[in-house]
Structure formats: C-alpha cells, structure tokens
Design a protein around this motif. Structure first.
Motif, PDB file in Angstrom:
ATOM      1  N   PRO A  87      -8.927  -2.883 -13.148  1.00  0.00           N
ATOM      2  CA  PRO A  87     -10.191  -2.538 -12.522  1.00  0.00           C
ATOM      3  C   PRO A  87     -11.244  -3.592 -12.841  1.00  0.00           C
ATOM      4  N   GLY A  88     -12.086  -3.840 -11.849  1.00  0.00           N
ATOM      5  CA  GLY A  88     -13.117  -4.842 -12.024  1.00  0.00           C
ATOM      6  C   GLY A  88     -13.887  -5.111 -10.752  1.00  0.00           C
ATOM      7  N   PRO A  89     -14.780  -6.095 -10.799  1.00  0.00           N
ATOM      8  CA  PRO A  89     -15.692  -6.339  -9.690  1.00  0.00           C
ATOM      9  C   PRO A  89     -15.178  -7.290  -8.616  1.00  0.00           C
ATOM     10  N   THR A  90     -13.862  -7.455  -8.505  1.00  0.00           N
ATOM     11  CA  THR A  90     -13.314  -8.323  -7.461  1.00  0.00           C
ATOM     12  C   THR A  90     -12.754  -7.485  -6.320  1.00  0.00           C
ATOM     13  N   THR A  91     -13.240  -7.783  -5.118  1.00  0.00           N
ATOM     14  CA  THR A  91     -12.713  -7.168  -3.899  1.00  0.00           C
ATOM     15  C   THR A  91     -11.755  -8.166  -3.273  1.00  0.00           C
ATOM     16  N   TRP A  92     -10.558  -7.696  -2.955  1.00  0.00           N
ATOM     17  CA  TRP A  92      -9.534  -8.564  -2.367  1.00  0.00           C
ATOM     18  C   TRP A  92      -9.305  -8.209  -0.903  1.00  0.00           C
ATOM     19  N   LEU A  93      -9.091  -9.224  -0.085  1.00  0.00           N
ATOM     20  CA  LEU A  93      -8.618  -9.022   1.286  1.00  0.00           C
ATOM     21  C   LEU A  93      -7.101  -9.057   1.220  1.00  0.00           C
ATOM     22  N   LEU A  94      -6.493  -7.912   1.564  1.00  0.00           N
ATOM     23  CA  LEU A  94      -5.037  -7.776   1.542  1.00  0.00           C
ATOM     24  C   LEU A  94      -4.566  -7.355   2.924  1.00  0.00           C
ATOM     25  N   PRO A  95      -3.313  -7.641   3.272  1.00  0.00           N
ATOM     26  CA  PRO A  95      -2.816  -7.259   4.591  1.00  0.00           C
ATOM     27  C   PRO A  95      -2.879  -5.746   4.803  1.00  0.00           C
ATOM     28  N   ALA A  96      -3.520  -5.361   5.894  1.00  0.00           N
ATOM     29  CA  ALA A  96      -3.670  -3.941   6.221  1.00  0.00           C
ATOM     30  C   ALA A  96      -2.364  -3.387   6.775  1.00  0.00           C
ATOM     31  N   ALA A  97      -2.129  -2.113   6.482  1.00  0.00           N
ATOM     32  CA  ALA A  97      -0.971  -1.424   7.078  1.00  0.00           C
ATOM     33  C   ALA A  97      -1.146  -1.392   8.590  1.00  0.00           C
ATOM     34  N   ARG A  98      -0.054  -1.326   9.307  1.00  0.00           N
ATOM     35  CA  ARG A  98      -0.121  -1.304  10.782  1.00  0.00           C
ATOM     36  C   ARG A  98      -0.924  -0.130  11.305  1.00  0.00           C
ATOM     37  N   HIS A  99      -0.862   0.995  10.605  1.00  0.00           N
ATOM     38  CA  HIS A  99      -1.570   2.198  11.058  1.00  0.00           C
ATOM     39  C   HIS A  99      -3.028   2.238  10.578  1.00  0.00           C
ATOM     40  N   CYS A 100      -3.461   1.246   9.807  1.00  0.00           N
ATOM     41  CA  CYS A 100      -4.838   1.236   9.291  1.00  0.00           C
ATOM     42  C   CYS A 100      -5.801   1.102  10.476  1.00  0.00           C
ATOM     43  N   PRO A 101      -6.755   2.012  10.593  1.00  0.00           N
ATOM     44  CA  PRO A 101      -7.630   2.002  11.764  1.00  0.00           C
ATOM     45  C   PRO A 101      -8.565   0.793  11.811  1.00  0.00           C
ATOM     46  N   ARG A 102      -8.864   0.358  13.025  1.00  0.00           N
ATOM     47  CA  ARG A 102      -9.765  -0.776  13.247  1.00  0.00           C
ATOM     48  C   ARG A 102     -11.173  -0.493  12.738  1.00  0.00           C
ATOM     49  N   TRP A 103     -11.546   0.793  12.626  1.00  0.00           N
ATOM     50  CA  TRP A 103     -12.891   1.065  12.115  1.00  0.00           C
ATOM     51  C   TRP A 103     -13.005   0.659  10.647  1.00  0.00           C
ATOM     52  N   LEU A 104     -11.881   0.416   9.979  1.00  0.00           N
ATOM     53  CA  LEU A 104     -11.898  -0.082   8.601  1.00  0.00           C
ATOM     54  C   LEU A 104     -11.678  -1.589   8.527  1.00  0.00           C
ATOM     55  N   THR A 105     -10.737  -2.100   9.311  1.00  0.00           N
ATOM     56  CA  THR A 105     -10.415  -3.529   9.247  1.00  0.00           C
ATOM     57  C   THR A 105     -11.324  -4.382  10.115  1.00  0.00           C
ATOM     58  N   GLY A 106     -11.965  -3.774  11.097  1.00  0.00           N
ATOM     59  CA  GLY A 106     -12.740  -4.559  12.040  1.00  0.00           C
ATOM     60  C   GLY A 106     -11.797  -5.417  12.867  1.00  0.00           C
ATOM     61  N   GLU A 107     -12.187  -6.648  13.088  1.00  0.00           N
ATOM     62  CA  GLU A 107     -11.371  -7.560  13.899  1.00  0.00           C
ATOM     63  C   GLU A 107     -10.381  -8.351  13.046  1.00  0.00           C
TER      64      GLU A 107
END
Length: 189
Positions: A87-107
C-alpha cells in the motif's frame, strides 16, 4: 488527527453500496467516491466534477484482490513493482479487464488503480469489501478540497455523505505511472 467513528465508516459504506456519492479524506486531498459498478453513481461523480468520462477514473482499494475483478491478469514480472509500492501513494495504469466499463477506463485500455495506505480509506474499502472510485473533490479546473468545510462550501447537499478524517502526508495528489512503459503520467512532487 481526525478519525471517523466506526458508525461513520459504516454509514459511508452503506451510501456507497446504495448508489450514493461520498467525499472522504485521501493522501493529499478529499476525494469523491462511489461504487465503480454503479453507472448512475459514477455519472453523478462526473457531473459534480464537470468532467468527461473520456479521461477515466481511479479505483482505490485496501487490498490488491479488491482490484482484480476490474483488471486483466497481472503478469508475474509486475508483481514485485506492485508489492514494493502498495500500500502506498502510487497509482498504476494496468490493463483493464475486457468487461471493465468505459465509464471507468474512459478512452483507454488501462485502468488507474491504487492500494491506498491511508488508514481511513483502507478501513472504508475493507467495510465495503471492494474497490471504490477515487477522484479529487473539485469541479474541473478548480483546486481540490482539503477539508470538510471545503466540501460543504463547494458541493453543499449534492454529496450524500462526507466522511471526516485527516488528510495523509502528501502535499500533491498521488503519482500515476504506466506499468507497461514505466512512464510517469502525473508526478507527486
């Protein structure tokens, strides 16, 4: 140090589970949060911020397993880097699951995720037993809120619940890094 009561944490979790939008303290600023699976709640957050869905949002959790339903399988070669930063203050961009909604991933094909070290948010995610949306509590182009009073002045009754608590030690929002490239998207210092 301001610490919310167990009752306040459970009430915040109830609002999240029922489709509400809450404000809560994070590492550097107050955040707006909701259930990431609830399209209407996410849209409310985006509307409050005057923010386009195209940018994507951050999910935070108290444990990596709470993020896994939203992500593709994480390669073993990335596990060490995640373990060293969470745990810590780093946010990572990781590959989204195929079913992950666009309202979360954006473009994007990635999802921004963090296992937070902030004690209030860790307890909240543990009670919710899942990840929650985390975006700074501000309207686009304005400074993020840093207190409960800031939240009340900026949003009034547009937010269902404000979870009190002290901010973490960060002076700026958490860094965001792309795991595949190692590139900094947003630096924290």
């Amino acid at each position: 140090m301001i610490t919310p009561s167990a009752w306040q944490l459970h009430l915040a979790a109830r609002w999240i589970r029922s489709g509400g939008v809450i404000a809560y303290p994070t590492e550097a600023v107050f955040g707006l949060g909701c259930d990431p699976a609830n399209a209407e709640a996410v849209q409310r957050v985006l509307t409050l911020k005057n923010r386009s869905w195209r940018q994507g949002l951050i999910l935070i959790a108290s444990q990596q397993r709470q993020l896994e339903p939203w992500l593709q399988n994480i390669p073993d070669s990335w596990a060490g880097e995640l373990d060293n930063s969470w745990p810590g203050p780093t946010t990572w961009l990781l590959p989204a699951a195929r079913h992950c909604p666009r309202w979360l991933t954006g473009e994007h094909d990635t999802l921004a995720v963090r296992v937070t070290a902030h004690p209030v948010v860790r307890r909240l995610c543990a009670i919710v037993d899942g990840a929650i949306v985390s975006t700074s509590a501000n309207r686009s182009g304005q400074r993020p809120a840093r207190s409960v009073l800031d939240i009340r002045l900026r949003f009034g009754t547009e937010i269902d619940f404000v979870l009190p608590g002290s901010l973490g030690g960060q002076r700026r929002p958490t860094e965001i890094r792309d795991m595949a490239s190692g590139q900094f998207i947003r630096e924290s210092s």
